[in-house]
Scaffold this active site. Structure first.
Site, PDB file in Angstrom:
ATOM      1  N   PRO A  59       0.927  -1.625  -0.229  1.00 31.20           N
ATOM      2  CA  PRO A  59      -0.027   0.194  -0.176  1.00 31.20           C
ATOM      3  C   PRO A  59       0.418   1.500   0.009  1.00 31.20           C
ATOM      4  CG  PRO A  59      -1.131  -1.926   1.647  1.00 31.20           C
ATOM      5  CD  PRO A  59       0.273  -2.413   1.404  1.00 31.20           C
ATOM      6  N   TYR A  60       2.332   1.122   0.576  1.00 34.22           N
ATOM      7  CA  TYR A  60       3.164   2.652   0.391  1.00 34.22           C
ATOM      8  C   TYR A  60       3.398   2.156  -0.954  1.00 34.22           C
ATOM      9  CZ  TYR A  60       7.380   5.010   0.225  1.00 34.22           C
ATOM     10  OH  TYR A  60       8.751   5.724   0.184  1.00 34.22           O
ATOM     11  N   GLY A  61       3.493   1.465  -1.924  1.00 31.23           N
ATOM     12  CA  GLY A  61       3.797   1.935  -3.416  1.00 31.23           C
ATOM     13  C   GLY A  61       2.738   2.240  -3.961  1.00 31.23           C
ATOM     14  N   SER A  69       0.609   4.358  -2.374  1.00 26.95           N
ATOM     15  CA  SER A  69       0.431   5.723  -2.295  1.00 26.95           C
ATOM     16  C   SER A  69       2.003   7.007  -3.158  1.00 26.95           C
ATOM     17  CB  SER A  69       0.167   6.042  -0.593  1.00 26.95           C
ATOM     18  OG  SER A  69       1.782   5.569  -0.630  1.00 26.95           O
ATOM     19  N   LYS A  70       3.341   6.455  -2.895  1.00 24.90           N
ATOM     20  CA  LYS A  70       4.297   6.668  -3.819  1.00 24.90           C
ATOM     21  C   LYS A  70       3.382   6.796  -5.773  1.00 24.90           C
ATOM     22  CE  LYS A  70       7.059   8.755  -1.589  1.00 24.90           C
ATOM     23  NZ  LYS A  70       7.294   9.491  -0.578  1.00 24.90           N
TER      24      LYS A  70
END
Ligand code: NAD
Ligand code: UGA
Length: 321
Positions: A148-150, A152-153
Site C-alpha cells: 500500500p505504501y508503494g 500511495s507513492k
C-alpha cells in the site's frame, strides 16, 4: 536561492537541508514530527540546522499549514514529507499513508501552480515498481506496487506528472532506492541490525536473507536531489540507486566485519509488501544531471555504525521507536 524542504526533520530531509546551507542557500524547513518514530530523534536531526541563521523552521502539519503564506519567494520545493515504511502500510494505518503521501502532495502541487517555482522535486520510491519482472528496474517499466505504501507513492508521483502537464509546474520525481547512512530511520534494516548487534541482541531477518536491495548512501541521494533541482530536466521521473546491489545476508556480513562481532540471526517469515529484489537502472540520472553514486557499501556502513556508536539512541529501548 530559497528552498522549501518538507520533512526537514527526517532522515533524508535533515541531510539535504545541511548541504543546502553549506551551499549558502536559504532554507525553510517544515515538519510536524509525526509519531512514526520518536520526535526526540527528529529534534536532534535539526540541532545543527537551527544554529544557522539561513534556516527557518515551521513546526506544522502540511495537511493544515497555510502554504500561501509560505511559498512567496520560494524558488525550489523539495517535497520529502511522507509516511514512509513499506511493511507497516497495511490495515487502518493506510489512512495516514493516503493523507500524508497523496492528499498532502496534491495540496502542495495545487498551491505551487500559483507560484513561479524553478523546480518542484518529489521524493518517489523504488516501491512503485513492485515485484518487477525484469532487472534492473527502468523508468518506463510497467508499475505494479507490492505494498500500500508503494501504491500511495505511485499515486503521488502520478499527481506530480499531472501538475506538470496541465499547469506547467516544473516537476521532477526521483525514485530513491533503499537509503542508508547516519540518521537512517529506526524501522529500517541497517539501523535495526547495527543497533541490535552493538547491544548483543539478536537480529531478525525477514525471509531467507537472499533478497537483494540497491542500497543508496544518503550523501549520494543529496547530490542527486540538488543536481536534479538545478538541471534543465522537467516533467521527468528518474531512478536514484546506489550501484551497490547486494543480498541482505552479504550486507550483514559487512556489518559484522565493521563492528567486529558476529550477529545472532533469527530468520522469520517474508513480510507482506516486501519485494524480493531491487536494482536501479541509473542511466537516465547520469544523462540528465550526471548522477554517479560515490559511496560504496562498506564505507557507508562504517559511517552508519560510527553514528550509532556515538549516538545516545543506543541507550533507548527499541519500543521508544
Ligand atoms: P522520515 O520519516 O525520516 O522523514 C519524513 C519526515 O516527514 C518526518 O520527519 C515526518 O515527521 C515528516 N512528515 C510526514 N508527514 C508530514 C506532514 N503531513 N506534515 C509535516 N511533516 C510531515 O523518512 P525518510 O526516510 O527521510 O524519507 C523521506 C522521503 O523519501 C519520503 O518521501 C520517503 O517516502 C522517500 N523515500 C525514502 C527512502 C528511504 O530508503 N529512506 C526510499 C525511497 C523513498
Ligand atoms: C526502504 C524504505 O524503508 C522505504 O521508505 C523506501 O520507499 C524503500 O526503501 C524504497 O527503496 O523505495 P526497504 O527496501 O524495505 O524500504 O528497506 P529496509 O527497511 O532497509 O529493508 C531492507 C530489507 O531488509 C527488506 O527486505 C526487509 O524485509 C529486510 N528487513 C528489514 C529485515 O530482514 N529485518 C528488519 O528488521 C528490517
Amino acid at each position: 536561492m530559497r528552498f522549501l524542504v518538507t520533512g526537514a526533520a527526517g532522515f533524508i530531509g535533515s541531510h539535504i537541508c545541511e548541504r543546502l546551507l553549506d551551499l549558502k542557500c536559504e532554507v525553510i524547513g517544515i515538519d510536524s514530527f509525526t509519531d512514526f518514530y520518536s520526535r526526540k530523534v527528529k529534534k536532534s536531526n535539526l540541532e545543527k540546522l537551527r544554529e544557522n541563521f539561513n534556516f527557518s523552521f515551521i513546526h506544522e502539519n502540511l495537511m493544515t499549514v497555510d502554504l500561501f503564506s509560505v511559498l512567496p519567494g520560494v524558488d525550489y520545493v523539495i517535497h520529502l514529507a511522507a509516511q514512509a515504511g513499506v511493511r507497516s502500510s497495511w490495515g487502518k494505518d493506510f489512512k495516514t499513508y493516503s493523507d500524508f503521501n497523496i492528499l498532502v502532495t496534491q495540496k502542495l502541487l495545487e498551491i505551487s501552480k500559483n507560484f513561479n517555482l524553478k523546480k518542484f522535486v518529489f521524493a518517489s520510491s523504488s516501491s512503485v515498481y513492485g515485484d518487477s519482472a525484469a532487472l534492473p528496474m527502468t523508468e518506463g517499466d510497467i508499475l505494479r506496487p507490492s505494498s500500500p505504501y508503494g501504491v500511495s507513492k505511485l499515486a503521488a508521483e502520478n499527481l506530480v506528472t499531472l501538475y506538470n502537464k496541465n499547469f506547467g509546474v516544473p516537476t521532477i520525481s526521483l525514485r530513491f532506492f533503499t537509503v542508508y547512512g547516519p540518521r537512517q530511520r529506526p524501522d529500517m534494516a541497517f539501523h535495526r541490525f547495527i543497533r541490535s548487534i552493538l547491544r548483543n541482541e539478536k537480529i531478525e531477518v525477514y525471509g531467507d536473507g537472499e533478497q537483494t536491495r540497491d542500497f543508496t548512501y544518503v550523501s549520494d541521494i543529496v547530490d542527486a536531489v540538488i543536481a536534479a533541482a538545478q538541471s534543465d530536466a522537467v516533467g521527468e521521473i528518474v531512478n536514484i540507486g546506489g550501484g551497490s546491489t547486494i543480498t541482505l545476508n552479504k550486507a550483514i556480513k559487512i556489518i559484522e566485519k565493521g563492528i567486529g562481532k558476529k550477529a545472532e540471526i533469527e530468520y522469520l517469515g517474508v513480510q507482506r509488501g516486501d519485494v524480493p529484489h531491487t536494482k536501479a537502472n541509473i542511466k537516465k540520472a547520469k544523462k540528465l544531471f550526471e548522477y554517479s553514486p560515490k559511496v560504496k557499501l562498506p564505507e557507508g556502513i562504517i559511517n552508519e555504525i560510527n553514528w550509532l556508536k556515538g549516538d545516545n539512541l543506543l541507550c533507548r529501548s527499541a519500543q521508544n521507536f
